[in-house]
Design a protein around this motif. Structure first.
Motif, short mmCIF file in Angstrom:
data_model
loop_
_atom_site.label_atom_id
_atom_site.label_comp_id
_atom_site.label_asym_id
_atom_site.label_seq_id
_atom_site.Cartn_x
_atom_site.Cartn_y
_atom_site.Cartn_z
N TRP A 1 34.50 16.25 117.97
CA TRP A 1 33.34 15.39 117.73
C TRP A 1 33.29 14.98 116.27
CZ3 TRP A 1 29.64 13.38 120.99
CH2 TRP A 1 28.51 12.81 120.38
N ALA B 1 27.01 17.98 115.59
CA ALA B 1 27.33 18.92 116.66
C ALA B 1 27.66 20.27 116.05
CB ALA B 1 28.51 18.42 117.49
N PHE C 1 23.83 18.18 119.02
CA PHE C 1 24.60 18.59 120.20
C PHE C 1 25.12 20.01 120.04
CE2 PHE C 1 24.98 13.97 120.34
CZ PHE C 1 24.77 13.71 121.68
N PHE D 1 29.16 18.21 125.50
CA PHE D 1 28.26 18.05 124.35
C PHE D 1 26.85 17.95 124.90
CE2 PHE D 1 32.40 16.23 123.42
CZ PHE D 1 32.75 16.94 122.27
N PHE E 1 22.93 17.67 124.52
CA PHE E 1 21.92 17.17 123.59
C PHE E 1 20.80 18.20 123.46
CE2 PHE E 1 18.36 14.15 122.58
CZ PHE E 1 18.84 13.76 121.34
N TYR F 1 16.83 20.58 126.44
CA TYR F 1 18.01 21.39 126.09
C TYR F 1 18.10 22.67 126.92
CZ TYR F 1 20.92 24.69 123.55
OH TYR F 1 21.87 25.63 123.22
#
Length: 200
Positions: free
Chosen positions: A128, A138, A150, A167, A169, A174
């Motif tokens: 990423w 991330a 992420f 990934f 969010f 979450y």
């Protein structure tokens, strides 16, 4: 003698309050839907940008003429030095699998497991970070997930290879389990496909 009255009567105030309440009830869901739509569009855009980066890497691999050979430290695209604190990956050239899609930036040369993405969840975070020029961040640490956009993890495919990156969010709905999280971007290193999934 005439007396002029300024202000509202009690009935007028009640009518105004009722009108405001009705407007709030009608407008609030629409406003919330706009926020939700904007978030989904932003995540779809991030997935599309990631897909484009994967496609560029694949094209670069094809130009190298490697056939069906995995390739550690491919030059010419997404090169750089990983300066992330605590990182054990100094050489951040992309590592490519036998079908020409990125596996990470920390594989050994020669590759011992050319079907697996990198070394643990960190490989997905590094992909990423290396492939996207984005303000979206991330991490591979579940303990720090809520401080980033992420949470990146590896997932197994049907052949028990760790060939997928997920990934998740962290800012809406979450959950560290991608099947339970609301917004998830998937990357499959065997097909090169990137997809955004909204789990309602």
């Amino acid at each position: 003698m005439s007396i002029s009255k300024n202000g509202f009567t009690l009935i007028e105030l009640v009518v105004v309050i009722v009108i405001i309440a009705v407007l709030a009830v009608v407008a609030a869901p629409r406003f919330l839907d706009l926020n939700s739509d904007a978030r989904e569009s932003m995540l779809q855009g991030a997935a599309a940008e990631f897909q484009q980066s994967i496609n560029f890497a694949h094209q670069r691999w094809a130009l190298e003429g490697r056939g069906t050979e995995s390739y550690a430290n491919m030059p010419g695209y997404a090169e750089g030095t990983d300066a992330t604190e605590g990182s054990n990956s100094i050489d951040s050239h992309l590592d490519m699998n036998d079908v020409g899609y990125p596996l990470g930036v920390d594989k050994n040369d020669p590759m011992g497991a050319p079907f697996n993405i990198g070394k643990g969840n960190k490989a997905c975070y590094l992909l990423w970070d290396r492939l996207l020029d984005s303000s979206l961040t991330a991490t591979d640490s579940v303990a720090q997930a809520e401080d980033y956009d992420f949470y990146a993890i590896r997932q197994q495919d049907d052949n028990n290879y760790f060939s997928k990156c997920v990934f998740i969010f962290t800012k809406d709905g979450y959950d560290p389990d991608p099947e339970s999280a609301k917004h998830v971007i998937w990357y499959d290193s065997r097909t090169g496909d990137v997809s955004y999934v909204l789990n309602d």
